[in-house]
Design a protein around this motif. Structure first.
Motif, PDB file in Angstrom:
ATOM      1  N   THR A   1      31.736  41.168  42.716  1.00 32.59           N
ATOM      2  CA  THR A   1      32.022  39.944  43.467  1.00 32.59           C
ATOM      3  C   THR A   1      33.528  39.850  43.699  1.00 32.59           C
ATOM      4  OG1 THR A   1      30.133  38.805  42.481  1.00 32.59           O
ATOM      5  CG2 THR A   1      31.840  37.432  43.502  1.00 32.59           C
ATOM      6  N   ILE A   2      33.921  39.888  44.972  1.00 29.31           N
ATOM      7  CA  ILE A   2      35.333  39.852  45.340  1.00 29.31           C
ATOM      8  C   ILE A   2      35.638  38.490  45.954  1.00 29.31           C
ATOM      9  CG2 ILE A   2      37.139  40.895  46.766  1.00 29.31           C
ATOM     10  CD1 ILE A   2      35.525  43.507  46.631  1.00 29.31           C
ATOM     11  N   LEU A   3      36.663  37.845  45.446  1.00 27.90           N
ATOM     12  CA  LEU A   3      37.040  36.529  45.959  1.00 27.90           C
ATOM     13  C   LEU A   3      37.985  36.622  47.146  1.00 27.90           C
ATOM     14  CD1 LEU A   3      37.638  34.644  42.579  1.00 27.90           C
ATOM     15  CD2 LEU A   3      35.554  34.720  43.976  1.00 27.90           C
TER      16      LEU A   3
ATOM     17  N   CYS B   1      43.656  42.508  45.639  1.00 33.66           N
ATOM     18  CA  CYS B   1      42.205  42.390  45.681  1.00 33.66           C
ATOM     19  C   CYS B   1      41.809  41.606  44.441  1.00 33.66           C
ATOM     20  CB  CYS B   1      41.548  43.767  45.702  1.00 33.66           C
ATOM     21  SG  CYS B   1      39.750  43.712  45.733  1.00 33.66           S
ATOM     22  N   ARG B   2      41.325  40.385  44.633  1.00 35.96           N
ATOM     23  CA  ARG B   2      41.033  39.496  43.510  1.00 35.96           C
ATOM     24  C   ARG B   2      39.531  39.466  43.262  1.00 35.96           C
ATOM     25  NH1 ARG B   2      40.887  33.666  43.262  1.00 35.96           N
ATOM     26  NH2 ARG B   2      41.410  33.630  45.478  1.00 35.96           N
ATOM     27  N   PHE B   3      39.127  39.919  42.058  1.00 37.50           N
ATOM     28  CA  PHE B   3      37.718  39.954  41.667  1.00 37.50           C
ATOM     29  C   PHE B   3      37.356  38.685  40.899  1.00 37.50           C
ATOM     30  CE2 PHE B   3      38.787  44.393  42.232  1.00 37.50           C
ATOM     31  CZ  PHE B   3      37.662  44.928  42.846  1.00 37.50           C
ATOM     32  N   TYR B   4      36.114  38.311  40.984  1.00 36.66           N
ATOM     33  CA  TYR B   4      35.618  37.150  40.248  1.00 36.66           C
ATOM     34  C   TYR B   4      35.596  37.455  38.758  1.00 36.66           C
ATOM     35  CZ  TYR B   4      32.356  33.629  38.493  1.00 36.66           C
ATOM     36  OH  TYR B   4      31.773  32.612  37.771  1.00 36.66           O
ATOM     37  N   GLY B   5      36.230  36.588  37.965  1.00 33.05           N
ATOM     38  CA  GLY B   5      36.225  36.745  36.517  1.00 33.05           C
ATOM     39  C   GLY B   5      36.952  37.978  36.028  1.00 33.05           C
ATOM     40  N   GLU B   6      37.968  38.424  36.781  1.00 32.48           N
ATOM     41  CA  GLU B   6      38.645  39.675  36.428  1.00 32.48           C
ATOM     42  C   GLU B   6      39.377  39.577  35.090  1.00 32.48           C
ATOM     43  OE1 GLU B   6      41.727  42.898  38.450  1.00 32.48           O
ATOM     44  OE2 GLU B   6      41.209  41.039  39.499  1.00 32.48           O
ATOM     45  N   ASP B   7      40.018  38.463  34.824  1.00 33.46           N
ATOM     46  CA  ASP B   7      40.795  38.304  33.599  1.00 33.46           C
ATOM     47  C   ASP B   7      40.147  37.323  32.620  1.00 33.46           C
ATOM     48  OD1 ASP B   7      42.907  40.044  34.408  1.00 33.46           O
ATOM     49  OD2 ASP B   7      43.599  38.483  35.768  1.00 33.46           O
ATOM     50  N   ASP B   8      38.854  37.057  32.825  1.00 35.25           N
ATOM     51  CA  ASP B   8      38.145  36.114  31.961  1.00 35.25           C
ATOM     52  C   ASP B   8      37.104  36.836  31.118  1.00 35.25           C
ATOM     53  OD1 ASP B   8      39.603  34.094  33.255  1.00 35.25           O
ATOM     54  OD2 ASP B   8      38.053  33.882  34.808  1.00 35.25           O
TER      55      ASP B   8
ATOM     56  N   ALA C   1      33.279  37.567  29.925  1.00 29.89           N
ATOM     57  CA  ALA C   1      32.085  37.755  30.737  1.00 29.89           C
ATOM     58  C   ALA C   1      31.182  36.527  30.631  1.00 29.89           C
ATOM     59  CB  ALA C   1      31.352  39.014  30.300  1.00 29.89           C
ATOM     60  N   ALA C   2      31.568  35.465  31.357  1.00 25.58           N
ATOM     61  CA  ALA C   2      30.821  34.203  31.272  1.00 25.58           C
ATOM     62  C   ALA C   2      29.480  34.296  31.980  1.00 25.58           C
ATOM     63  CB  ALA C   2      31.663  33.068  31.863  1.00 25.58           C
ATOM     64  N   ASP C   3      29.391  35.068  33.033  1.00 24.50           N
ATOM     65  CA  ASP C   3      28.110  35.272  33.717  1.00 24.50           C
ATOM     66  C   ASP C   3      28.078  36.684  34.280  1.00 24.50           C
ATOM     67  OD1 ASP C   3      29.064  35.308  36.558  1.00 24.50           O
ATOM     68  OD2 ASP C   3      29.665  33.257  36.086  1.00 24.50           O
TER      69      ASP C   3
ATOM     70  N   ALA D   1      31.830  41.734  33.077  1.00 26.36           N
ATOM     71  CA  ALA D   1      30.421  41.836  32.708  1.00 26.36           C
ATOM     72  C   ALA D   1      29.770  43.090  33.301  1.00 26.36           C
ATOM     73  CB  ALA D   1      29.660  40.594  33.177  1.00 26.36           C
ATOM     74  N   GLN D   2      30.488  43.769  34.183  1.00 23.64           N
ATOM     75  CA  GLN D   2      29.940  44.965  34.816  1.00 23.64           C
ATOM     76  C   GLN D   2      29.992  46.145  33.843  1.00 23.64           C
ATOM     77  OE1 GLN D   2      28.630  44.375  37.838  1.00 23.64           O
ATOM     78  NE2 GLN D   2      29.400  42.285  37.528  1.00 23.64           N
ATOM     79  N   LYS D   3      29.197  47.147  34.124  1.00 25.53           N
ATOM     80  CA  LYS D   3      29.158  48.329  33.269  1.00 25.53           C
ATOM     81  C   LYS D   3      30.525  49.004  33.231  1.00 25.53           C
ATOM     82  CE  LYS D   3      24.225  49.286  33.893  1.00 25.53           C
ATOM     83  NZ  LYS D   3      23.226  50.271  34.359  1.00 25.53           N
TER      84      LYS D   3
END
Length: 343
Positions: A33-35, A66-73, A75-77, A83-85
């Motif tokens: 998921t890319i923001l 390139c800003r990814f969702y939850g990149e520096d957080d 793995a909340a979801d 959260a990816q492999k």
């Protein structure tokens, strides 16, 4: 001057944008998921949202992101980057340096095909009683290798001299190019006791050699490898304290060098872009926290252990690394400005 500086900013921005596009391209293909994908930094000038991704043009043409969702957080979801492999994250992060490498390969092919390159050439054989004359070396011969080891392109003349002096003083095999053919010549009794080093008995200079398209494809890889060797040689000199302030440059210095290259012409511009693109590859792959190489190292540890490193500990390491990098960047900017004032 102003136009060349603007061109330098744009070209430097292109190198960084290509890097970020690598993250974006592989991320999209692997379902991340890319923001946002942005060209430039700073305030947003133009933006358009498509398929949930904001595409932005920002005010400062000095990079991109390139800003990814939850990149520096944590793995909340399931959509979070972390959260990816692990293997997917590894490929996404590695894609940035790989894109810079592909760009460097493309630019080097174009440069070698269009302009050729400077290679070490025998300008003069000193006399009939020299090892070179006895071996059959002639004026105009291109020195391709010494004892099977190729002479680098990046500093061809000095490298050729160093390799001759490091060869076996009793017997050395010189691979030369003459009339499009490679010939092995054996030079004997090179060591000169009075000089204290090997003396071949030639004057070596740099002359331009042209390449066909297909030949330039193969030669481009050696051309880039020469830069890698030169870079790590520089790192060795740096750790030994043999580097002066004028030997390093940060963002300001890079912009100045690119602007000077733009004023010289297309060939010089292409060559410095190749150097900078390869520098981005090498620097980003170093295992330094906060850089791609540091993140790849943590993912490699995760793959070996079978479980990730504690996100809080990893985050702290990257934070410290980021602080150190910012301090280094600030020092380099100060160094760049000081060098400009002195010059």
């Amino acid at each position: 001057m102003i136009l060349s500086l603007l061109a330098a900013l744009v070209l430097l921005g292109v190198l960084v944008t290509v890097h970020e596009f690598g993250h974006y391209f592989v991320g999209r293909r692997l379902g991340f998921t890319i923001l946002e994908f942005a060209v430039g930094m700073g305030p947003v000038l133009l933006k358009k949202t498509k398929n949930g991704i904001q595409y932005s043009l920002r005010a400062l043409p000095i990079g991109g992101m390139c800003r990814f969702y939850g990149e520096d957080d944590d793995a909340a979801d399931a959509r979070c980057f972390n959260a990816q492999k692990a293997w997917k994250r590894f490929l996404v992060i590695a894609a940035g340096p790989i894109m810079n490498l592909l760009l460097a390969v493309l630019l080097s092919i174009v440069t070698l095909a269009a302009y050729g390159n400077y290679v070490p050439t025998v300008l003069e054989v000193s006399g009939a009683d020299t090892p070179a004359a006895a071996a059959g070396v002639e004026e105009g011969d291109i020195l391709y290798a010494v004892d099977g080891r190729r002479v680098t392109y990046y500093s061809s003349t000095s490298d050729a001299v160093s390799m001759i002096r490091a060869a076996d003083g009793a017997r050395a095999v010189l691979t030369i190019e003459r009339d499009g053919r490679r010939i092995d010549l054996t030079a004997e009794d090179l060591y000169d006791e009075e000089a204290g080093y090997n003396v071949l008995g030639v004057t070596i200079g740099a002359t331009r050699k042209t390449y066909g398209l297909f030949e330039s494809i193969g030669e481009s890889f050696f051309y880039l490898w020469s830069m890698v060797r030169e870079t790590f040689t520089f790192f060795g000199s740096l750790f030994q304290g043999q580097v002066q302030s004028t030997d390093v440059a940060g963002a300001v210095g890079s912009i100045v060098y690119i602007s000077e290259a733009v004023r010289y012409g297309m060939e010089t511009t292409l060559r410095i872009l190749i150097v900078l693109s390869m520098s981005l590859v090498i620097f980003n792959l170093l295992p330094i926290p906060a850089l791609d190489g540091g993140r790849l190292l943590f993912i490699a540890i995760e793959l070996v252990r079978g479980r990730p490193v504690d996100p809080r500990k990893e985050g702290m390491v990257h934070f410290v690394g980021l602080v150190v990098l910012l301090l280094l960047m600030a020092f380099l900017v100060f160094n760049d400005i000081a060098n400009l004032v002195r010059s």
